[in-house]
Design an enzyme around this catalytic site. Structure first.
Site, mmCIF file in Angstrom:
data_model
loop_
_atom_site.group_PDB
_atom_site.id
_atom_site.type_symbol
_atom_site.label_atom_id
_atom_site.label_comp_id
_atom_site.label_asym_id
_atom_site.label_seq_id
_atom_site.Cartn_x
_atom_site.Cartn_y
_atom_site.Cartn_z
ATOM 1 N N SER A 40 11.330 -7.250 -20.774
ATOM 2 C CA SER A 40 10.336 -6.655 -21.671
ATOM 3 C C SER A 40 9.574 -7.642 -22.544
ATOM 4 O O SER A 40 8.589 -7.271 -23.181
ATOM 5 C CB SER A 40 11.003 -5.603 -22.565
ATOM 6 N N LYS A 81 6.837 -5.772 -32.927
ATOM 7 C CA LYS A 81 7.007 -4.630 -32.036
ATOM 8 C C LYS A 81 7.586 -3.463 -32.835
ATOM 9 O O LYS A 81 8.475 -3.654 -33.670
ATOM 10 C CB LYS A 81 7.941 -5.032 -30.892
ATOM 11 N N SER A 123 8.358 -3.865 -21.912
ATOM 12 C CA SER A 123 7.937 -2.855 -22.863
ATOM 13 C C SER A 123 7.152 -3.416 -24.054
ATOM 14 O O SER A 123 6.577 -2.662 -24.840
ATOM 15 C CB SER A 123 9.157 -2.108 -23.395
#
Length: 415
Positions: A214, A115, A190
């Site tokens: 997330s 990420k 997210s």
């Protein structure tokens, strides 16, 4: 029977349920002992690591398989912000050149992705924001150092909801991430890029972060395995924060065993991380393969089962029937409320200087959130922190009669 920790119980339950929650066959190529799959990218992480170790497959072959899929599918998914193709090839070749007698970590030669709020030395780390569109960290995050020490090959950096501050991955300086199962729906956030990439075989595993769902939400939306580890078990140093008091870093994979293998490589005390907690080393892969028949399962129906979509309710009840058949018992339980835990202002503490200088570089939803947090009262934050500390001390009270709890990840299907 020896006493087990809640973490061990949770791991065993996940392992037992794994067979009932496998991805559809269209997403899997079963590996037969005598032959390799046509598309190497559909090996599990564990299978890929074993084949590299046995020298039946090279790391470079795995990297090329993933890069080919990225070239084909990522233009539609927008899961990657940065693909480090040449660096990945160079590392794979170097790992393949090591003699068989050289020390090899559990992830030796296996391609993963990160990420893009997780720092990587010499590689742009943006948090999907125009604020950081040219930010290149000088050092790896601690979790990246641990994974590369275990032999992993990093393919690149994955798209996300800007600064991990949202649940759709639609708000990004680099454009929205799309759900691989239905391109007109969101993948969750997210860590949307992480989930989309794993679900479509663009990498064998990915890292995400989780503050309020997330990792769990995109894993659910994209039908992959997501693990939010115990707070402090995995270092968050070198990760752009959302709310440090609640931030976690964890793996997204295609199987429970793969998540356990990743966690074993990631976990460990980091004295320079203010959230890190000392904890004895555990073999999570071994624990994931242990029986689950002795587990006592709690079901917190209120309020977590309220207002579920029909599809969600049906899937959850079906899963509970499978879990009940695998475990010792199920019973309704009540979990403590978290309504008093409000930490407004902690996100702003990180962004204050940046926001003062370049508010216009933030996406509009993030900008509005920060504007609201700018006036947070210190007294409110302190009371929220006290409530969080009390919950940390007392949460085990909710597990006196059960070992794990099972509840829906989200009330609604992806929109």
């Amino acid at each position: 029977m020896p006493t087990l920790t809640r973490r061990a119980f949770a791991t065993r339950l996940a392992a037992g349920a794994a067979g009932a929650t496998a991805l559809p066959r269209t997403l899997h190529a079963q590996v037969r002992p005598a032959a390799l799959p046509t598309d190497l990218a559909w090996l599990t992480l564990t299978e890929a690591a074993d084949l590299v170790k046995a020298r039946r497959v090279s790391s470079l072959e795995l990297v090329e398989a993933c890069l080919a899929r990225i070239a084909t599918y990522d233009p539609k998914l927008n899961a990657f912000i940065t693909v480090t193709a040449e660096a990945a090839r160079a590392r794979a070749k170097a790992l393949d050149a090591l003699p068989a007698s050289a020390p090899r970590g559990p992830l030796h030669g296996v391609p993963i992705a990160l990420k893009d709020n997780i720092d990587t030395a010499g590689v742009r780390t943006t948090a999907a924001s125009g604020v950081y569109d040219d930010r290149v960290p000088p050092e790896d995050a601690e979790v990246v150092r641990r994974l590369t020490a275990a032999g992993a090959v990093v393919l690149g950096k994955l798209n996300l909801h800007e600064f991990a501050n949202g649940g759709t991955s639609a708000t990004s300086y680099f454009g929205p991430v799309r759900n691989p199962w239905a391109l007109d729906r969101n993948p969750g956030g997210s860590s949307g890029g992480s989930a989309a990439a794993v679900a479509t075989g663009l990498c064998f595993a990915a890292l995400g972060t989780d503050t309020g769902g997330s990792i769990r939400t995109p894993s659910s939306n994209c039908s992959v395995v997501g693990l939010k580890p115990t707070y402090g078990l995995v270092s968050i140093r070198g990760i752009i924060p959302l709310v440090v008091s609640l931030d976690h870093c964890g793996p997204l994979t295609r199987t429970v065993n793969d998540a356990a293998l990743m966690l074993s490589a990631m976990a460990g005390y980091d004295r320079l991380d203010i959230a890190s907690v000392e904890h004895p080393a555990e073999n999570y892969l071994q624990a994931a393969q242990s029986p689950v028949k002795g587990l006592r399962v709690g079901v917190p129906r209120v309020p977590f089962f309220d207002h579920l979509d029909d599809d969600v309710a049906s899937s959850v009840e079906s899963a509970l029937k499978v879990i009940a058949s695998l475990t010792a018992s199920t019973r309704d339980v009540v979990l403590p409320s978290t309504s008093d835990i409000t930490l407004n202002g902690e996100m702003y503490a990180y962004h204050e200087a940046l926001f003062t200088k370049m508010a216009g570089r933030y996406q509009i939803p993030t900008r509005r959130n920060l504007q609201g947090q700018a006036n947070a009262k210190a007294a409110d934050y302190i009371r929220g922190k006290w409530a969080l500390d009390l919950l940390h001390r007392t949460i085990d009270d909710s597990f006196r009669n059960v070992d794990v709890v099972v509840l829906p990840t989200r009330r609604h299907t992806p929109r």
